[in-house]
Design an enzyme around this catalytic site. Structure first.
Site, PDB file in Angstrom:
ATOM      1  CB  SER A  38      -0.885   0.051   1.247  1.00  0.00           C
ATOM      2  OG  SER A  38      -1.721  -1.061   1.296  1.00  0.00           O
TER       3      SER A  38
ATOM      4  CG  HIS B 273      -3.572  -2.286  -3.279  1.00  0.00           C
ATOM      5  ND1 HIS B 273      -2.423  -3.001  -3.091  1.00  0.00           N
ATOM      6  CD2 HIS B 273      -3.924  -1.821  -2.074  1.00  0.00           C
ATOM      7  CE1 HIS B 273      -2.116  -2.982  -1.813  1.00  0.00           C
ATOM      8  NE2 HIS B 273      -3.001  -2.268  -1.165  1.00  0.00           N
TER       9      HIS B 273
ATOM     10  CG  HIS C 286      -4.747  -7.301   1.165  1.00  0.00           C
ATOM     11  ND1 HIS C 286      -4.810  -6.450   0.086  1.00  0.00           N
ATOM     12  CD2 HIS C 286      -3.592  -7.014   1.810  1.00  0.00           C
ATOM     13  CE1 HIS C 286      -3.739  -5.664   0.091  1.00  0.00           C
ATOM     14  NE2 HIS C 286      -2.976  -5.984   1.121  1.00  0.00           N
TER      15      HIS C 286
ATOM     16  CE1 TYR D 280      -8.028  -5.425   2.623  1.00  0.00           C
ATOM     17  CE2 TYR D 280      -6.133  -6.019   3.971  1.00  0.00           C
ATOM     18  CZ  TYR D 280      -6.702  -5.273   2.954  1.00  0.00           C
ATOM     19  OH  TYR D 280      -5.928  -4.388   2.258  1.00  0.00           O
ATOM     20  CD  GLU D 281      -8.547  -7.310  -1.564  1.00  0.00           C
ATOM     21  OE1 GLU D 281      -8.993  -6.841  -2.623  1.00  0.00           O
ATOM     22  OE2 GLU D 281      -7.368  -7.662  -1.418  1.00  0.00           O
TER      23      GLU D 281
ATOM     24  CB  ALA E 152       1.598  -0.077   4.448  1.00  0.00           C
TER      25      ALA E 152
ATOM     26  CG  MET F  66      -4.026  -5.818   7.946  1.00  0.00           C
ATOM     27  SD  MET F  66      -5.455  -4.799   7.520  1.00  0.00           S
ATOM     28  CE  MET F  66      -5.492  -3.654   8.906  1.00  0.00           C
ATOM     29  CB  SER F  67      -0.133  -8.199   3.191  1.00  0.00           C
ATOM     30  OG  SER F  67       1.000  -7.402   3.453  1.00  0.00           O
TER      31      SER F  67
ATOM     32  CG  ASN G 195       0.030   3.167  11.278  1.00  0.00           C
ATOM     33  OD1 ASN G 195       0.107   2.647  10.151  1.00  0.00           O
ATOM     34  ND2 ASN G 195      -0.356   2.497  12.331  1.00  0.00           N
TER      35      ASN G 195
ATOM     36  CG  HIS H 157      -6.619   2.884   3.702  1.00  0.00           C
ATOM     37  ND1 HIS H 157      -5.614   1.918   3.779  1.00  0.00           N
ATOM     38  CD2 HIS H 157      -6.848   3.078   2.388  1.00  0.00           C
ATOM     39  CE1 HIS H 157      -5.269   1.556   2.552  1.00  0.00           C
ATOM     40  NE2 HIS H 157      -5.999   2.248   1.688  1.00  0.00           N
TER      41      HIS H 157
HETATM   42  N1  HPA Z   1      -1.952  -2.338  11.594  1.00  0.00           N
HETATM   43  C1  HPA Z   1      -2.143  -3.258  10.625  1.00  0.00           C
HETATM   44  N2  HPA Z   1      -1.841  -3.047   9.349  1.00  0.00           N
HETATM   45  C2  HPA Z   1      -1.336  -1.858   9.015  1.00  0.00           C
HETATM   46  C3  HPA Z   1      -1.115  -0.848   9.963  1.00  0.00           C
HETATM   47  C4  HPA Z   1      -1.450  -1.100  11.322  1.00  0.00           C
HETATM   48  O1  HPA Z   1      -1.287  -0.257  12.227  1.00  0.00           O
HETATM   49  N3  HPA Z   1      -0.588   0.210   9.288  1.00  0.00           N
HETATM   50  C5  HPA Z   1      -0.493  -0.159   7.985  1.00  0.00           C
HETATM   51  N4  HPA Z   1      -0.941  -1.413   7.815  1.00  0.00           N
END
Ligand code: HPA
Length: 271
Positions: A29, A60, A82, A84-85, A112, A209-210, A233, A245
């Protein structure tokens, strides 16, 4: 097999004289800008690749790119599938199987991630030294695919020599690179502060998440693996701001220049 069909399609699009890529890269991302550094790229939308679902997440692009980076042939995927999709872990790792079917020896993941280590700040880059799979799914569930092992070794998923090369390239391109443990969760929710404190106690440095399903498959089929997280972050509860996001994407773009220089140098120096 789905991977072979997709690989045959990509080969047909690039032509029979295209060199075998030295590296296959998945762009996380906000990190898709590296695609623009790939010269003479054949760009294939995911929707055209047999067996590929279309990417849905904002940010994406969902393209396969085959071209030259740092003077070397590469294949890159801008976008990923992903969990989560709603994709199962095996499908989220399909791009890695496709790269392998094309003869690619090295898999480089990027993502990310939220910084769990308290000294991490947005914009930091981290080489993944090891991971923890908290997705509670494994892409190798089910029948053993031809060429796979039933019980792959995971004692060194991230190649030590490639990690060292990334650190060399960071020095050469003037960027600071951390080393740490990545933890994969399915998302799509970001973590709660209590979950982040749990991850901290488990020895996690960055959470995302990947990546984990892809790396498991890459190792099971004998590819060498390296991975870089872009800390976008501080993980939930480690700063006062709620997670968003758009901010994750923005932080990705802010680090893009350093990330792209690092990866280009890495590809250039690959043995
Ligand atoms: N948590 C999970 N996935 C992420 C985060 C996070 O804080 N930042 C970017 N992808």
């Amino acid at each position: 097999m789905a991977a072979e069909r997709a690989a045959a399609y990509i080969r047909a699009r690039t032509g029979p004289s295209a060199p075998t890529p030295v590296c296959g890269i998945v762009l996380g991302s906000g990190l898709g800008g590296l695609a623009d550094r790939i010269e003479g790229a054949v760009r294939i939308p995911f929707a055209e690749v047999p067996g590929f679902p279309t990417a849905t997440v904002a940010g994406h692009a969902g393209q396969v790119l085959v071209g030259m980076l740092g003077g070397r042939p590469v294949i890159a995927m801008a976008g990923r599938f992903h969990m989560y999709e709603g994709h199962d872990a095996a499908l989220s790792a399909l791009p890695v199987r496709v790269m392998h079917a094309l003869g690619v020896p090295v898999y480089l993941a990027s993502n990310a991630a939220g910084g769990v280590r308290r000294t991490f700040n947005p914009g930091d880059l981290m080489v993944i030294a090891d991971h923890i799979n908290l997705m509670f799914r494994n892409p190798l569930f089910g029948a053993v695919e031809p060429g796979d092992e039933r019980f792959p070794d995971m004692s060194a998923p991230y190649d030590a020599a490639l990690r060292a090369l990334l650190h060399e390239c960071a020095r050469a391109t003037g960027t600071t690179l951390q080393d740490g443990v990545y933890c994969g969760l399915t998302g799509p929710t970001y973590e709660t502060p209590a979950e982040v404190r749990m991850l901290e106690r488990l020895g996690v440095d960055a959470v995302g998440m990947s990546t984990v399903p892809e790396v498991i498959v890459a190792r099971a089929i004998g590819m060498r693996v390296a991975a870089v997280s872009c800390i976008t972050n501080k993980a939930a509860g480690l700063s006062v701001a709620p997670l968003d996001h758009a901010e994750v994407m923005e932080a990705g773009r802010a680090v893009a220049g350093r990330f792209e220089a690092l990866i280009t140098e890495f590809v250039r120096r690959l043995p």
